[in-house]
Scaffold this motif. Structure first.
Motif, PDB file in Angstrom:
ATOM      1  N   MET A 101      10.318  -4.123  -3.245  1.00  0.00           N
ATOM      2  CA  MET A 101       9.541  -2.897  -3.100  1.00  0.00           C
ATOM      3  C   MET A 101      10.325  -1.753  -2.482  1.00  0.00           C
ATOM      4  N   ASN A 102      11.291  -2.058  -1.616  1.00  0.00           N
ATOM      5  CA  ASN A 102      12.073  -0.981  -1.004  1.00  0.00           C
ATOM      6  C   ASN A 102      12.809  -0.145  -2.040  1.00  0.00           C
ATOM      7  N   ASP A 103      13.053  -0.720  -3.197  1.00  0.00           N
ATOM      8  CA  ASP A 103      13.710   0.021  -4.277  1.00  0.00           C
ATOM      9  C   ASP A 103      12.737   0.404  -5.380  1.00  0.00           C
ATOM     10  N   PHE A 104      11.766  -0.475  -5.676  1.00  0.00           N
ATOM     11  CA  PHE A 104      10.895  -0.279  -6.834  1.00  0.00           C
ATOM     12  C   PHE A 104       9.773   0.717  -6.578  1.00  0.00           C
ATOM     13  N   ALA A 105       9.115   0.628  -5.426  1.00  0.00           N
ATOM     14  CA  ALA A 105       7.921   1.432  -5.165  1.00  0.00           C
ATOM     15  C   ALA A 105       8.282   2.844  -4.732  1.00  0.00           C
ATOM     16  N   ILE A 106       7.444   3.808  -5.096  1.00  0.00           N
ATOM     17  CA  ILE A 106       7.707   5.206  -4.749  1.00  0.00           C
ATOM     18  C   ILE A 106       7.329   5.508  -3.295  1.00  0.00           C
ATOM     19  N   ARG A 107       6.604   4.577  -2.652  1.00  0.00           N
ATOM     20  CA  ARG A 107       6.302   4.692  -1.228  1.00  0.00           C
ATOM     21  C   ARG A 107       6.556   3.348  -0.556  1.00  0.00           C
ATOM     22  N   PRO A 108       6.853   3.350   0.738  1.00  0.00           N
ATOM     23  CA  PRO A 108       7.091   2.080   1.421  1.00  0.00           C
ATOM     24  C   PRO A 108       5.884   1.151   1.323  1.00  0.00           C
ATOM     25  N   ALA A 109       6.158  -0.136   1.175  1.00  0.00           N
ATOM     26  CA  ALA A 109       5.104  -1.143   1.083  1.00  0.00           C
ATOM     27  C   ALA A 109       4.687  -1.603   2.471  1.00  0.00           C
ATOM     28  N   HIS A 110       3.464  -2.128   2.550  1.00  0.00           N
ATOM     29  CA  HIS A 110       2.986  -2.782   3.767  1.00  0.00           C
ATOM     30  C   HIS A 110       3.398  -4.244   3.673  1.00  0.00           C
ATOM     31  N   ALA A 111       4.388  -4.623   4.464  1.00  0.00           N
ATOM     32  CA  ALA A 111       4.940  -5.979   4.401  1.00  0.00           C
ATOM     33  C   ALA A 111       4.155  -6.897   5.326  1.00  0.00           C
ATOM     34  N   MET A 112       3.702  -8.034   4.791  1.00  0.00           N
ATOM     35  CA  MET A 112       2.876  -8.937   5.580  1.00  0.00           C
ATOM     36  C   MET A 112       3.608 -10.232   5.908  1.00  0.00           C
ATOM     37  N   ALA A 113       3.587 -10.572   7.186  1.00  0.00           N
ATOM     38  CA  ALA A 113       4.127 -11.858   7.624  1.00  0.00           C
ATOM     39  C   ALA A 113       3.123 -12.954   7.310  1.00  0.00           C
ATOM     40  N   ASP A 114       3.576 -14.178   7.351  1.00  0.00           N
ATOM     41  CA  ASP A 114       2.690 -15.316   7.108  1.00  0.00           C
ATOM     42  C   ASP A 114       1.550 -15.321   8.127  1.00  0.00           C
ATOM     43  N   ASN A 115       0.317 -15.456   7.606  1.00  0.00           N
ATOM     44  CA  ASN A 115      -0.915 -15.486   8.412  1.00  0.00           C
ATOM     45  C   ASN A 115      -1.306 -14.144   9.008  1.00  0.00           C
ATOM     46  N   ALA A 116      -0.648 -13.073   8.612  1.00  0.00           N
ATOM     47  CA  ALA A 116      -1.074 -11.739   9.035  1.00  0.00           C
ATOM     48  C   ALA A 116      -2.395 -11.382   8.356  1.00  0.00           C
ATOM     49  N   ILE A 117      -3.174 -10.503   8.988  1.00  0.00           N
ATOM     50  CA  ILE A 117      -4.501 -10.126   8.496  1.00  0.00           C
ATOM     51  C   ILE A 117      -4.499  -8.671   8.046  1.00  0.00           C
ATOM     52  N   LEU A 118      -5.078  -8.436   6.878  1.00  0.00           N
ATOM     53  CA  LEU A 118      -5.322  -7.084   6.382  1.00  0.00           C
ATOM     54  C   LEU A 118      -6.824  -6.868   6.386  1.00  0.00           C
ATOM     55  N   ASN A 119      -7.286  -5.897   7.158  1.00  0.00           N
ATOM     56  CA  ASN A 119      -8.706  -5.588   7.230  1.00  0.00           C
ATOM     57  C   ASN A 119      -9.011  -4.389   6.336  1.00  0.00           C
ATOM     58  N   THR A 120      -9.945  -4.569   5.408  1.00  0.00           N
ATOM     59  CA  THR A 120     -10.298  -3.486   4.488  1.00  0.00           C
ATOM     60  C   THR A 120     -11.651  -2.870   4.811  1.00  0.00           C
ATOM     61  N   GLY A 121     -12.278  -3.307   5.895  1.00  0.00           N
ATOM     62  CA  GLY A 121     -13.603  -2.827   6.279  1.00  0.00           C
ATOM     63  C   GLY A 121     -14.500  -4.012   6.570  1.00  0.00           C
ATOM     64  N   LYS A 122     -15.352  -4.353   5.616  1.00  0.00           N
ATOM     65  CA  LYS A 122     -16.199  -5.541   5.752  1.00  0.00           C
ATOM     66  C   LYS A 122     -15.411  -6.826   5.575  1.00  0.00           C
ATOM     67  N   HIS A 123     -14.272  -6.743   4.928  1.00  0.00           N
ATOM     68  CA  HIS A 123     -13.526  -7.932   4.544  1.00  0.00           C
ATOM     69  C   HIS A 123     -12.175  -7.990   5.248  1.00  0.00           C
ATOM     70  N   SER A 124     -11.760  -9.214   5.564  1.00  0.00           N
ATOM     71  CA  SER A 124     -10.454  -9.450   6.166  1.00  0.00           C
ATOM     72  C   SER A 124      -9.681 -10.422   5.299  1.00  0.00           C
ATOM     73  N   TYR A 125      -8.460 -10.055   4.953  1.00  0.00           N
ATOM     74  CA  TYR A 125      -7.620 -10.851   4.065  1.00  0.00           C
ATOM     75  C   TYR A 125      -6.438 -11.415   4.839  1.00  0.00           C
ATOM     76  N   ARG A 126      -6.321 -12.731   4.821  1.00  0.00           N
ATOM     77  CA  ARG A 126      -5.195 -13.413   5.435  1.00  0.00           C
ATOM     78  C   ARG A 126      -4.103 -13.614   4.378  1.00  0.00           C
ATOM     79  N   PHE A 127      -2.885 -13.180   4.701  1.00  0.00           N
ATOM     80  CA  PHE A 127      -1.769 -13.386   3.782  1.00  0.00           C
ATOM     81  C   PHE A 127      -1.106 -14.728   4.083  1.00  0.00           C
ATOM     82  N   ILE A 128      -0.876 -15.512   3.051  1.00  0.00           N
ATOM     83  CA  ILE A 128      -0.276 -16.834   3.208  1.00  0.00           C
ATOM     84  C   ILE A 128       0.954 -16.926   2.309  1.00  0.00           C
ATOM     85  N   ARG A 129       2.116 -17.137   2.914  1.00  0.00           N
ATOM     86  CA  ARG A 129       3.349 -17.274   2.139  1.00  0.00           C
ATOM     87  C   ARG A 129       3.309 -18.559   1.323  1.00  0.00           C
TER      88      ARG A 129
END
Length: 242
Positions: A101-129
């Motif tokens: 993504m550092n090369d492909f995407a036109i904006r920096p990506a949000h990089a998630m570590a294993d078991n990190a949480i992304l909260n979108t409002g009502k929902h929480s998403y756990r990232f699992i490698r």
């Protein structure tokens, strides 16, 4: 051929069937305070997906564009989405951000570590490698912890026109679909490594209620058992040498 279904609370499956290869490509729009599109899709499908997303939310409201691994059906149209959604970011693994993504995407990506949480409002998403499962060093899945939806990418791949969601067996069709590939260029679709069983069993321990699959029907039966049974299918197909 395109079909839209709500397969879990606030999760819309936008499915495009490509007749020439007998395969559905599924993209998941999560409607929330910070909407997320999981699977950006291919560039050639972008106009179709844009039209369907527009029927549910304004595409400019998208905040997150998620995907499992670097592949055209997962993130080929990422930059097109980033252009129509000025506040959106790609969300992916740390490896994905560093090596792609550092090369492909036109904006920096949000990089998630294993078991990190992304909260979108009502929902929480756990990232699992999940390195090399389904494929790719950068691979991972996202698990929505409130309603138990596992965004599982290419796991449980099924060919053909199938229902949007089912509680019936999907492993038989998954197995036969992958056997169709074994004599061609798509052979060894997903590697079976010494870590595969542990990853699948760890996902099973989450006790998901819905498996949101990239290709084929999503599943709302006994998801934990399905994930453990998937290990047996993969080992049979590709793990004999271990």
């Amino acid at each position: 051929m395109i079909n839209v279904s709500e397969i879990a609370p606030d999760v819309y499956r936008i499915s495009v069937f490509v007749k020439e290869i007998n395969l559905q490509f599924n993209h998941f729009l999560i409607k929330d305070d910070e909407p997320m599109l999981y699977h950006a899709g291919m560039k050639q499908m972008f106009p179709l997906l844009l039209e369907e997303v527009s029927k549910i939310i304004s595409p400019s409201q998208l905040r997150w564009i998620g995907f499992s691994h670097f592949e055209v059906d997962e993130c080929g149209a990422l930059n097109e989405w980033l252009q129509v959604a000025p506040n959106a970011q790609a969300v992916c693994s740390e490896v994905g951000a560093m090596v792609n993504m550092n090369d492909f995407a036109i904006r920096p990506a949000h990089a998630m570590a294993d078991n990190a949480i992304l909260n979108t409002g009502k929902h929480s998403y756990r990232f699992i490698r999940t390195p090399h499962l389904p494929h790719g060093w950068d691979a991972g899945v996202m698990y929505e912890e409130t309603n138990g939806t596992l965004l599982c990418s290419d796991l449980f791949h099924q060919n053909g026109i199938v229902d949007a969601i089912t509680d019936k067996d999907i492993l038989s069709l998954h197995r036969s679909s992958l056997l169709d590939y074994e004599q061609g260029p798509l052979m060894e679709y997903s590697p079976y490594t010494s870590r595969t069983q542990k990853i699948l069993y760890n996902l099973a321990e989450l006790k998901p209620k819905t498996l949101a699959t990239m290709h084929g029907s999503s599943f709302n039966g006994d998801c934990s058992q399905a994930l453990m049974d998937l290990d047996h299918v993969m080992k049979e197909l590709w793990g004999n040498e271990l």
